[in-house]
Design a protein around this motif. Structure first.
Motif, PDB file in Angstrom:
ATOM      1  N   VAL A   5      11.188   3.775 -25.205  1.00  0.00           N
ATOM      2  CA  VAL A   5      12.253   4.526 -25.863  1.00  0.00           C
ATOM      3  C   VAL A   5      11.703   5.131 -27.148  1.00  0.00           C
ATOM      4  N   TYR A   6      11.800   6.446 -27.267  1.00  0.00           N
ATOM      5  CA  TYR A   6      11.348   7.184 -28.443  1.00  0.00           C
ATOM      6  C   TYR A   6      12.559   7.814 -29.125  1.00  0.00           C
ATOM      7  N   PRO A   7      12.411   8.285 -30.345  1.00  0.00           N
ATOM      8  CA  PRO A   7      13.519   8.992 -30.980  1.00  0.00           C
ATOM      9  C   PRO A   7      14.001  10.191 -30.172  1.00  0.00           C
ATOM     10  N   THR A   8      13.085  10.806 -29.422  1.00  0.00           N
ATOM     11  CA  THR A   8      13.437  12.021 -28.688  1.00  0.00           C
ATOM     12  C   THR A   8      13.842  11.790 -27.247  1.00  0.00           C
ATOM     13  N   GLY A   9      13.606  10.583 -26.707  1.00  0.00           N
ATOM     14  CA  GLY A   9      13.953  10.367 -25.317  1.00  0.00           C
ATOM     15  C   GLY A   9      13.394   9.073 -24.763  1.00  0.00           C
ATOM     16  N   ILE A  10      13.442   8.927 -23.425  1.00  0.00           N
ATOM     17  CA  ILE A  10      13.025   7.707 -22.744  1.00  0.00           C
ATOM     18  C   ILE A  10      12.012   8.046 -21.660  1.00  0.00           C
ATOM     19  N   ARG A  11      10.868   7.397 -21.742  1.00  0.00           N
ATOM     20  CA  ARG A  11       9.826   7.556 -20.724  1.00  0.00           C
ATOM     21  C   ARG A  11       9.864   6.349 -19.786  1.00  0.00           C
ATOM     22  N   PHE A  12       9.600   6.601 -18.501  1.00  0.00           N
ATOM     23  CA  PHE A  12       9.568   5.503 -17.533  1.00  0.00           C
ATOM     24  C   PHE A  12       8.708   5.898 -16.348  1.00  0.00           C
ATOM     25  N   ASP A  13       8.339   4.901 -15.565  1.00  0.00           N
ATOM     26  CA  ASP A  13       7.553   5.122 -14.355  1.00  0.00           C
ATOM     27  C   ASP A  13       8.340   4.713 -13.126  1.00  0.00           C
ATOM     28  N   LEU A  14       8.211   5.506 -12.074  1.00  0.00           N
ATOM     29  CA  LEU A  14       8.601   5.086 -10.733  1.00  0.00           C
ATOM     30  C   LEU A  14       7.331   4.625 -10.031  1.00  0.00           C
ATOM     31  N   ILE A  15       7.391   3.468  -9.382  1.00  0.00           N
ATOM     32  CA  ILE A  15       6.208   2.882  -8.751  1.00  0.00           C
ATOM     33  C   ILE A  15       6.536   2.520  -7.305  1.00  0.00           C
ATOM     34  N   ALA A  16       5.617   2.801  -6.403  1.00  0.00           N
ATOM     35  CA  ALA A  16       5.696   2.330  -5.022  1.00  0.00           C
ATOM     36  C   ALA A  16       4.507   1.408  -4.790  1.00  0.00           C
ATOM     37  N   ARG A  17       4.792   0.195  -4.325  1.00  0.00           N
ATOM     38  CA  ARG A  17       3.719  -0.796  -4.164  1.00  0.00           C
ATOM     39  C   ARG A  17       3.750  -1.350  -2.743  1.00  0.00           C
ATOM     40  N   GLU A  18       2.590  -1.303  -2.110  1.00  0.00           N
ATOM     41  CA  GLU A  18       2.441  -1.808  -0.746  1.00  0.00           C
ATOM     42  C   GLU A  18       2.500  -3.328  -0.752  1.00  0.00           C
ATOM     43  N   GLN A  19       3.299  -3.884   0.159  1.00  0.00           N
ATOM     44  CA  GLN A  19       3.346  -5.342   0.275  1.00  0.00           C
ATOM     45  C   GLN A  19       2.146  -5.885   1.045  1.00  0.00           C
ATOM     46  N   ASP A  20       1.643  -5.099   1.966  1.00  0.00           N
ATOM     47  CA  ASP A  20       0.452  -5.468   2.731  1.00  0.00           C
ATOM     48  C   ASP A  20      -0.743  -4.732   2.136  1.00  0.00           C
ATOM     49  N   GLU A  21      -1.500  -5.412   1.282  1.00  0.00           N
ATOM     50  CA  GLU A  21      -2.624  -4.762   0.612  1.00  0.00           C
ATOM     51  C   GLU A  21      -3.773  -4.459   1.560  1.00  0.00           C
ATOM     52  N   GLY A  22      -3.679  -4.902   2.800  1.00  0.00           N
ATOM     53  CA  GLY A  22      -4.735  -4.641   3.763  1.00  0.00           C
ATOM     54  C   GLY A  22      -4.583  -3.320   4.506  1.00  0.00           C
ATOM     55  N   LYS A  23      -3.582  -2.522   4.110  1.00  0.00           N
ATOM     56  CA  LYS A  23      -3.403  -1.220   4.760  1.00  0.00           C
ATOM     57  C   LYS A  23      -4.666  -0.383   4.629  1.00  0.00           C
ATOM     58  N   ALA A  24      -4.992   0.356   5.695  1.00  0.00           N
ATOM     59  CA  ALA A  24      -6.234   1.124   5.712  1.00  0.00           C
ATOM     60  C   ALA A  24      -6.159   2.393   4.881  1.00  0.00           C
ATOM     61  N   THR A  25      -4.957   2.900   4.646  1.00  0.00           N
ATOM     62  CA  THR A  25      -4.821   4.167   3.936  1.00  0.00           C
ATOM     63  C   THR A  25      -4.218   3.945   2.552  1.00  0.00           C
ATOM     64  N   PHE A  26      -4.443   4.906   1.679  1.00  0.00           N
ATOM     65  CA  PHE A  26      -3.839   4.871   0.351  1.00  0.00           C
ATOM     66  C   PHE A  26      -2.339   5.120   0.475  1.00  0.00           C
ATOM     67  N   ILE A  27      -1.549   4.351  -0.267  1.00  0.00           N
ATOM     68  CA  ILE A  27      -0.107   4.516  -0.210  1.00  0.00           C
ATOM     69  C   ILE A  27       0.299   5.901  -0.709  1.00  0.00           C
ATOM     70  N   GLY A  28      -0.478   6.457  -1.636  1.00  0.00           N
ATOM     71  CA  GLY A  28      -0.192   7.782  -2.173  1.00  0.00           C
ATOM     72  C   GLY A  28      -0.353   8.903  -1.172  1.00  0.00           C
TER      73      GLY A  28
END
Length: 224
Positions: free
Chosen positions: A94-117
């Motif tokens: 939280v800044y005087p001018t506004g609010i910064r935040f992240d949206l995150i997607a996280r793989e539950q199976d870290e063994g996936k062969a491809t990048f989640i992105g």
């Protein structure tokens, strides 16, 4: 006889609308009037398209010394489907001018062969290889809603507009099992305000909108 008056807004209350599809004669005056309307529309579209940036107050500050409060808590959006991927709201600043935040997607199976992105787009832009993106909406205390569908500079409020809420789409990142995107809401709502963050993403199985309500007064103060 219809007289065209220069400078009159055809959408103003009391201004006559003419159904020229049923026998209205296209006089030279009428054609000139249409040309003037089109010229104004074209000029406005060109002006908006030329906007490549927004004022600094519409972007997240780079100096943490300006922080009002912050939270690194990770809040997971509830999902009925697609339980192999978590959608998370985190890294709120939280800044005087506004609010910064992240949206995150996280793989539950870290063994996936491809990048989640390569499968999930959390940014405000539809860009290759994506033909889709997440929907993000924020309901403000006064009932106004901002979304990530209007995050580009041409869609931003005018530079001298200090009050209209707007969402700035910032940087994004992608790792093997996690991808994220940063957003900045301005201007800052009152500290006591509750914000409701809502997402939907039918293309990855989130058909029913999911919401998180946050009370920013519970964040850690920057001077503690």
């Amino acid at each position: 006889m219809v007289k065209f008056v220069e400078g009159v807004n055809p959408d103003d209350p009391g201004v006559a609308r003419i159904n020229y599809a049923i026998g209205f004669e296209h006089t030279p005056e009428f054609e000139a009037h249409l040309e003037r309307l089109q010229a104004r529309k074209t000029a406005e579209e060109a002006r908006l398209a030329a906007r490549k940036d927004v004022p600094a107050r519409r972007k997240p500050p780079g100096n943490n010394d300006t922080l009002v409060s912050w939270s690194d808590e990770e809040v997971v959006f509830a999902q009925d489907q697609n339980r192999d991927v978590e959608l998370i709201l985190s890294r709120l600043r939280v800044y005087p001018t506004g609010i910064r935040f992240d949206l995150i997607a996280r793989e539950q199976d870290e063994g996936k062969a491809t990048f989640i992105g390569e499968r999930i787009n959390l940014t405000h832009r539809i860009r290759r290889p994506f033909k889709h993106r997440i929907y993000l909406g924020i309901v403000l205390p006064d009932g106004k809603i901002v979304t990530n569908k209007k995050c580009t500079p041409p869609q931003a409020p005018e530079d001298d507009d200090l009050t209209t809420p707007w969402l700035y789409g910032g940087k994004s990142y992608s790792r093997q099992s996690e991808t994220g995107a940063t957003y900045f809401l301005s201007p800052r709502p009152e500290d006591s305000s509750e914000l409701v963050f809502t997402i939907a993403y039918p293309e990855i199985g989130i058909d029913r909108a999911s919401s998180i309500a946050l009370d920013c007064t519970r964040f850690t103060r920057s001077d503690t």
